[in-house]
Design an enzyme around this catalytic site. Structure first.
Site, PDB file in Angstrom:
ATOM      1  N   ARG A   1       0.552   8.789   5.022  1.00 43.82           N
ATOM      2  CA  ARG A   1      -0.452   8.177   5.893  1.00 43.82           C
ATOM      3  C   ARG A   1      -1.826   8.810   5.691  1.00 43.82           C
ATOM      4  O   ARG A   1      -2.858   8.126   5.795  1.00 43.82           O
ATOM      5  CB  ARG A   1      -0.010   8.275   7.354  1.00 43.82           C
TER       6      ARG A   1
ATOM      7  N   SER B   1       0.831  -1.206   0.000  1.00 44.64           N
ATOM      8  CA  SER B   1       0.000   0.000   0.000  1.00 44.64           C
ATOM      9  C   SER B   1       0.864   1.253   0.000  1.00 44.64           C
ATOM     10  O   SER B   1       0.645   2.180  -0.789  1.00 44.64           O
ATOM     11  CB  SER B   1      -0.925  -0.008   1.220  1.00 44.64           C
TER      12      SER B   1
ATOM     13  N   HIS C   1      -3.196   7.250   2.597  1.00 48.41           N
ATOM     14  CA  HIS C   1      -3.576   5.866   2.893  1.00 48.41           C
ATOM     15  C   HIS C   1      -4.925   5.819   3.604  1.00 48.41           C
ATOM     16  O   HIS C   1      -5.788   4.987   3.285  1.00 48.41           O
ATOM     17  CB  HIS C   1      -2.482   5.226   3.755  1.00 48.41           C
TER      18      HIS C   1
END
Length: 209
Positions: free
Chosen positions: A39, A16, A42
Site C-alpha cells: 500500500r 495495480s 501504491h
C-alpha cells in the site's frame, strides 16, 4: 479522439496491486508487513520504495492490536488526518490533528520551535497507547523523541515516522530507528509524506486487499 482506458475501479485496483507484487522485491517482509508495504508503494507510485522501508519486528502486530483496542490515531498534519478511511477503522477510532488548535501558534513562539512540533504538546492526554502518524514534519518527529526521553511522558503503542523533505527528514527518521522507543515504521532518507503515511494507517486498519 476517444481514449480507450480501464473504467472499472475494482479492476484498476486489482491490476495495480498485482503489478506491484510482480515488480517489487517483497521477499524480506512477512505477510502482514507486505500488505503494508504494498500500500505504501501504491500511494507513492514508486516500485523500489520497499528498499527504504524499515519496520520493527512487532510493528504490524502491535499497531493493529492498538487500533482494534480503540487507540486514537494522532496525526501531525491535516492531510494525514483527512486521508484515513474511517470505515476501515476497527473500533471507530478517534483521528486527531492538533495543528490548527488556537493555542499552537503562541506555544510554538514560546518554545522556539515550529507549530508542527508545538502541536504535539497537546497530544499528551491522548498519547498513552496511541498510534502516532507523522507524515509531514521532521520537527514533529524530533520533538516527539525528545518528549519520550522523559519517563513520565505517556508512551504510544507504535509510531509511523515518515516525514518528507530535505531538511531534517532523513535525520529524524534515523533517530527514531536508532532509538525505537516503541515499535515503529520508517521510510529512510528524504522519501515519505502524507500519502505514504495514510496508506500505512489504512493497511493496518484493514487486512483486506
Amino acid at each position: 479522439m476517444a481514449y480507450d482506458y480501464e473504467k472499472d475501479g475494482a479492476a484498476i485496483y486489482a491490476q495495480s496491486f498485482a503489478t506491484i507484487r510482480a515488480e517489487a522485491d517483497l521477499d524480506r517482509f512477512t505477510r502482514d508487513e507486505e500488505q503494508i508495504v504494498v500500500r505504501m508503494i501504491h500511494a507513492a507510485g514508486l516500485v523500489g520504495l520497499e528498499a527504504h522501508v524499515r519496520l520493527s519486528p512487532t510493528f504490524a502486530r502491535v499497531a493493529r492490536a492498538a487500533l482494534e483496542n480503540g487507540a486514537p490515531i494522532l496525526c501531525d498534519a491535516r492531510m494525514v488526518r483527512e486521508g484515513v478511511t474511517r470505515k476501515r477503522l476497527p473500533a471507530d477510532n478517534a483521528v486527531l490533528c492538533t495543528l490548527q488548535a488556537p493555542e499552537v501558534a503562541a506555544l510554538a513562539e514560546r518554545m522556539g520551535n515550529t507549530r508542527s512540533a508545538a502541536a504535539l504538546e497537546l497530544w499528551r492526554p491522548h498519547l498513552d497507547g496511541a498510534l502516532v502518524a507523522i507524515g509531514n514534519a521532521p520537527t514533529a518527529l524530533f520533538h516527539l523523541l525528545n518528549m519520550l526521553e522523559n519517563p513520565a511522558c505517556p508512551r504510544p503503542a507504535a509510531i509511523i515516522g515518515c516525514p518528507v523533505g530535505f531538511v531534517g527528514a532523513a535525520e529524524s527518521k534515523d533517530a527514531l530507528w536508532a532509538d525505537q522507543p516503541v515499535p515503529c515504521c520508517i521510510v529512510e532518507g528524504r522519501l515519505g509524506g502524507s500519502a505514504i503515511t495514510v496508506a500505512t494507517i489504512n493497511a493496518l486498519a484493514s487486512r483486506a486487499e
